[in-house]
Design an enzyme around this catalytic site. Structure first.
Site, short mmCIF file in Angstrom:
data_model
loop_
_atom_site.label_atom_id
_atom_site.label_comp_id
_atom_site.label_asym_id
_atom_site.label_seq_id
_atom_site.Cartn_x
_atom_site.Cartn_y
_atom_site.Cartn_z
N LYS A 136 0.60 -1.20 0.10
CA LYS A 136 0.02 0.21 -0.37
C LYS A 136 0.90 1.10 0.16
CE LYS A 136 -2.64 -1.06 3.96
NZ LYS A 136 -2.11 -2.37 3.94
N THR A 137 2.13 1.78 1.02
CA THR A 137 2.98 2.72 1.22
C THR A 137 3.28 2.82 -0.29
OG1 THR A 137 3.01 1.75 3.37
CG2 THR A 137 4.07 3.80 2.30
N THR B 111 -5.95 -1.81 7.05
CA THR B 111 -5.87 -3.26 7.04
C THR B 111 -7.05 -3.54 7.79
OG1 THR B 111 -4.97 -2.76 9.35
CG2 THR B 111 -3.54 -3.67 7.81
N ARG C 255 6.43 -8.13 1.71
CA ARG C 255 7.38 -7.78 2.55
C ARG C 255 8.09 -9.26 2.85
NH1 ARG C 255 4.53 -4.22 6.64
NH2 ARG C 255 3.99 -2.85 4.91
N ASP D 298 -1.90 6.41 7.01
CA ASP D 298 -1.33 5.00 6.36
C ASP D 298 -2.12 4.67 8.42
OD1 ASP D 298 -0.62 2.29 6.94
OD2 ASP D 298 1.08 3.07 7.32
#
Ligand code: ADE
Length: 338
Positions: free
Chosen positions: A68-69, A162, A222, A113
């Site tokens: 997302k980032t 999330t 990740r 975020d």
């Protein structure tokens, strides 16, 4: 710059410096997967650029580590603009958000975020800012209090969460650029990411080691990169490439099993099976027994456990599936079988 906000232009200590610079994609072409989202975002960006406008506000949601980032930074790169990044829990008061908004430059991306963690009064200040670029500030107290309306420069809010279920509908409806769900990655996509990352880390990796790491990476880039780095450490000390044996050793050492489950994932399943006879057990009770936060269970652990068919959510609570029993080598009790 105010506390809790970071710019992507600054030196050490800023979010950009903290991003995993080496492995994160810096160009659209390097970003593997999420094809549908990328396509939608490309259209949004191109059309906005043609109109000479900031793109509309966009919400990205999905489990952690899916990118997302990274997408927010790629959007900024495409627009040739800056990201100001902050997070829901950091913006505690209305004044904190006002400070963030009044520091924006025209065309900036504001990345928030964990946007589900904004409190109600902060969230309400965000509505007019998103809708009409206005900031309503109350000055003074009691009968002499007045509202001043400040105009903001055009900006694009990119929210990430999330926990989409915790986003109120008034907030959600203001993301007129779209609400996009990031998906878990396919095995092939993860393998491509691992191959790229191992080149960037300058480490030799054999094909079956790539397969092994991909299989245990929770379909999450990740995690894949994290596992790759741990295996690289073992390879380095062995003075060898990452072979399948090296990968197995590295992954076992950090407690990641063949399905990619960690100690915490397994503990959650074990608690359901051993303390609650496989469930159903309510989230609150489960969280207390597994020594985890409810939010972490829902946002971090559950999505993958459900994806793997190890856990089910039912109206009466969480249930461990027969596959969970088999994976952990447990036998259902007599009561459970009848
Ligand atoms: N690293 C993290 N996410 C990635 C992605 N989607 N593609 C390539 N590398 C990544």
């Amino acid at each position: 710059m105010e506390e809790g906000v970071t710019e992507n232009t600054g030196p050490q200590g800023t979010v950009e410096a903290n991003l995993d610079q080496t492995l994160r994609p810096h160009k659209w072409d390097e970003y593997i997967g999420q094809e549908n989202i990328k396509e939608n975002l490309r259209v949004l960006i191109q059309a906005a650029m043609e109109r000479n406008h900031a793109p509309e506000h966009t919400l990205l949601y999905g489990p952690p580590g899916l990118g997302k980032t990274t997408l927010a930074y790629l959007i900024a790169k495409e627009l040739n603009t800056n990201v100001k990044a902050t997070a829901g829990p950091v913006i505690e008061r209305v004044g904190d958000l006002a400070a963030v908004l009044t520091n924006l430059n025209a065309g900036d991306i504001l990345f928030i975020d964990e946007i589900h963690r904004l409190n109600k009064s902060v969230e309400e200040l965000l509505y007019p800012a998103m809708e009409s670029g206005k900031l309503d500030i109350i000055v003074g107290k009691g009968p002499s209090a007045r509202t001043i309306e400040l105009g903001l420069p055009p900006f694009t809010l990119i929210g990430a969460t999330t926990r989409i279920a915790l986003i109120s509908s008034p907030l959600r409806s203001r993301f007129s650029g779209g609400v996009y769900q990031l998906e878990f990655y396919s095995n092939d996509e993860i393998k491509t990411i691992l191959e790229r990352s191992s080149k960037l880390l300058d480490v030799q990796i054999e094909k079956d080691a790539t397969n092994e790491i991909a299989q245990r990476s929770r379909q999450t880039p990740r995690t894949a990169n994290y596992l790759l780095k741990r295996c690289r450490d073992v390879a380095q000390l062995n003075r060898s490439a990452i072979t399948k044996e090296v990968a197995e050793k590295g992954l076992t050492m950090i407690g990641v099993d063949e399905l990619g489950l960690t100690v915490s994932d397994r503990r959650i399943l074990e608690v359901i099976i051993e303390k609650f006879d496989g469930g159903p057990v309510g989230l609150k009770t489960l969280a207390a027994a597994a020594l985890e936060e409810e939010e972490t269970i829902e946002g971090v652990y559950e999505p993958y456990l459900m994806q793997e068919g190890l856990l089910e959510r039912t109206p009466r609570g969480r249930v461990a599936t027969p596959r969970a029993y088999a994976h952990l080598g447990k036998t259902p009790t007599q009561e459970r079988l009848v």
